[in-house]
Design a protein around this motif. Structure first.
Motif, PDB file in Angstrom:
ATOM      1  N   ASP A   7       0.860  -1.182   0.000  1.00  0.00           N
ATOM      2  CA  ASP A   7       0.000   0.000   0.000  1.00  0.00           C
ATOM      3  C   ASP A   7       0.895   1.231   0.000  1.00  0.00           C
ATOM      4  O   ASP A   7       1.675   1.428   0.921  1.00  0.00           O
ATOM      5  N   GLN A  85      -1.700   3.535  -7.842  1.00  0.00           N
ATOM      6  CA  GLN A  85      -1.821   2.508  -6.810  1.00  0.00           C
ATOM      7  C   GLN A  85      -2.767   2.953  -5.710  1.00  0.00           C
ATOM      8  O   GLN A  85      -3.542   2.147  -5.184  1.00  0.00           O
ATOM      9  N   ASP A  88      -6.281   2.601  -7.003  1.00  0.00           N
ATOM     10  CA  ASP A  88      -6.631   1.179  -7.018  1.00  0.00           C
ATOM     11  C   ASP A  88      -6.920   0.673  -5.611  1.00  0.00           C
ATOM     12  O   ASP A  88      -7.854  -0.104  -5.406  1.00  0.00           O
ATOM     13  N   TRP A  89      -6.111   1.082  -4.639  1.00  0.00           N
ATOM     14  CA  TRP A  89      -6.327   0.653  -3.250  1.00  0.00           C
ATOM     15  C   TRP A  89      -7.689   1.107  -2.764  1.00  0.00           C
ATOM     16  O   TRP A  89      -8.427   0.347  -2.149  1.00  0.00           O
ATOM     17  N   HIS A  90      -8.035   2.347  -3.051  1.00  0.00           N
ATOM     18  CA  HIS A  90      -9.339   2.858  -2.618  1.00  0.00           C
ATOM     19  C   HIS A  90     -10.480   2.174  -3.363  1.00  0.00           C
ATOM     20  O   HIS A  90     -11.572   2.017  -2.817  1.00  0.00           O
ATOM     21  N   ARG A  91     -10.236   1.773  -4.595  1.00  0.00           N
ATOM     22  CA  ARG A  91     -11.256   1.045  -5.341  1.00  0.00           C
ATOM     23  C   ARG A  91     -11.505  -0.326  -4.701  1.00  0.00           C
ATOM     24  O   ARG A  91     -12.626  -0.808  -4.647  1.00  0.00           O
ATOM     25  N   GLU A  92     -10.430  -0.951  -4.204  1.00  0.00           N
ATOM     26  CA  GLU A  92     -10.546  -2.259  -3.560  1.00  0.00           C
ATOM     27  C   GLU A  92     -11.062  -2.157  -2.125  1.00  0.00           C
ATOM     28  O   GLU A  92     -11.528  -3.140  -1.573  1.00  0.00           O
ATOM     29  N   HIS A  93     -10.929  -0.989  -1.510  1.00  0.00           N
ATOM     30  CA  HIS A  93     -11.369  -0.771  -0.125  1.00  0.00           C
ATOM     31  C   HIS A  93     -12.356   0.392  -0.095  1.00  0.00           C
ATOM     32  O   HIS A  93     -12.029   1.487   0.372  1.00  0.00           O
ATOM     33  N   PRO A  94     -13.568   0.173  -0.563  1.00  0.00           N
ATOM     34  CA  PRO A  94     -14.517   1.282  -0.672  1.00  0.00           C
ATOM     35  C   PRO A  94     -14.961   1.842   0.677  1.00  0.00           C
ATOM     36  O   PRO A  94     -15.449   2.965   0.740  1.00  0.00           O
ATOM     37  N   TYR A  98     -12.185   8.340   1.104  1.00  0.00           N
ATOM     38  CA  TYR A  98     -11.522   8.560  -0.178  1.00  0.00           C
ATOM     39  C   TYR A  98     -11.502  10.032  -0.540  1.00  0.00           C
ATOM     40  O   TYR A  98     -12.512  10.708  -0.496  1.00  0.00           O
TER      41      TYR A  98
END
Length: 103
Positions: A7, A85, A88-94, A98
């Motif tokens: 991360d 990145q 993408d991390w925020h997309r995977e951890h909604p 954000y």
């Protein structure tokens, strides 16, 4: 502490989006080293000009410009990759708070 090496942002300890980015992501070292060598080349070139050696001065300054430009380009490239990145991390951890990258 959990392993957060994948991360790019330290969410637990900062509210700034890219705090510590350069230190946490070791891939920035290439750009920082290039800039450092460019500064040494600039100093050597200016020293050569001061001593009347125009050829070495020109070589030093040109080398400094090339290395400095390449180092800054590398840092900009890595910063963009870190931003990707982060998104993408925020997309995977909604569920996480954000804020889209601003820089």
């Amino acid at each position: 502490m959990p392993d957060t090496s994948r991360d790019p942002v330290d969410h637990a300890r900062t509210t700034r989006q890219h705090a510590g980015e350069t230190m946490k992501a070791g891939k920035h070292a290439v750009g920082l080293i290039a800039i450092g060598i460019g500064l040494v080349a600039l100093s050597a070139g200016l020293f050569a000009f001061a001593n009347g050696d125009t050829t070495l001065g020109i070589i030093g300054v040109v080398l400094a410009v090339l290395l400095g430009g390449a180092g800054l380009a590398w840092l900009a490239f890595r910063h963009r990759k870190t931003q990707e990145q982060q998104v993408d991390w925020h997309r995977e951890h909604p569920h996480a708070h954000y804020e889209p990258p601003t820089s």
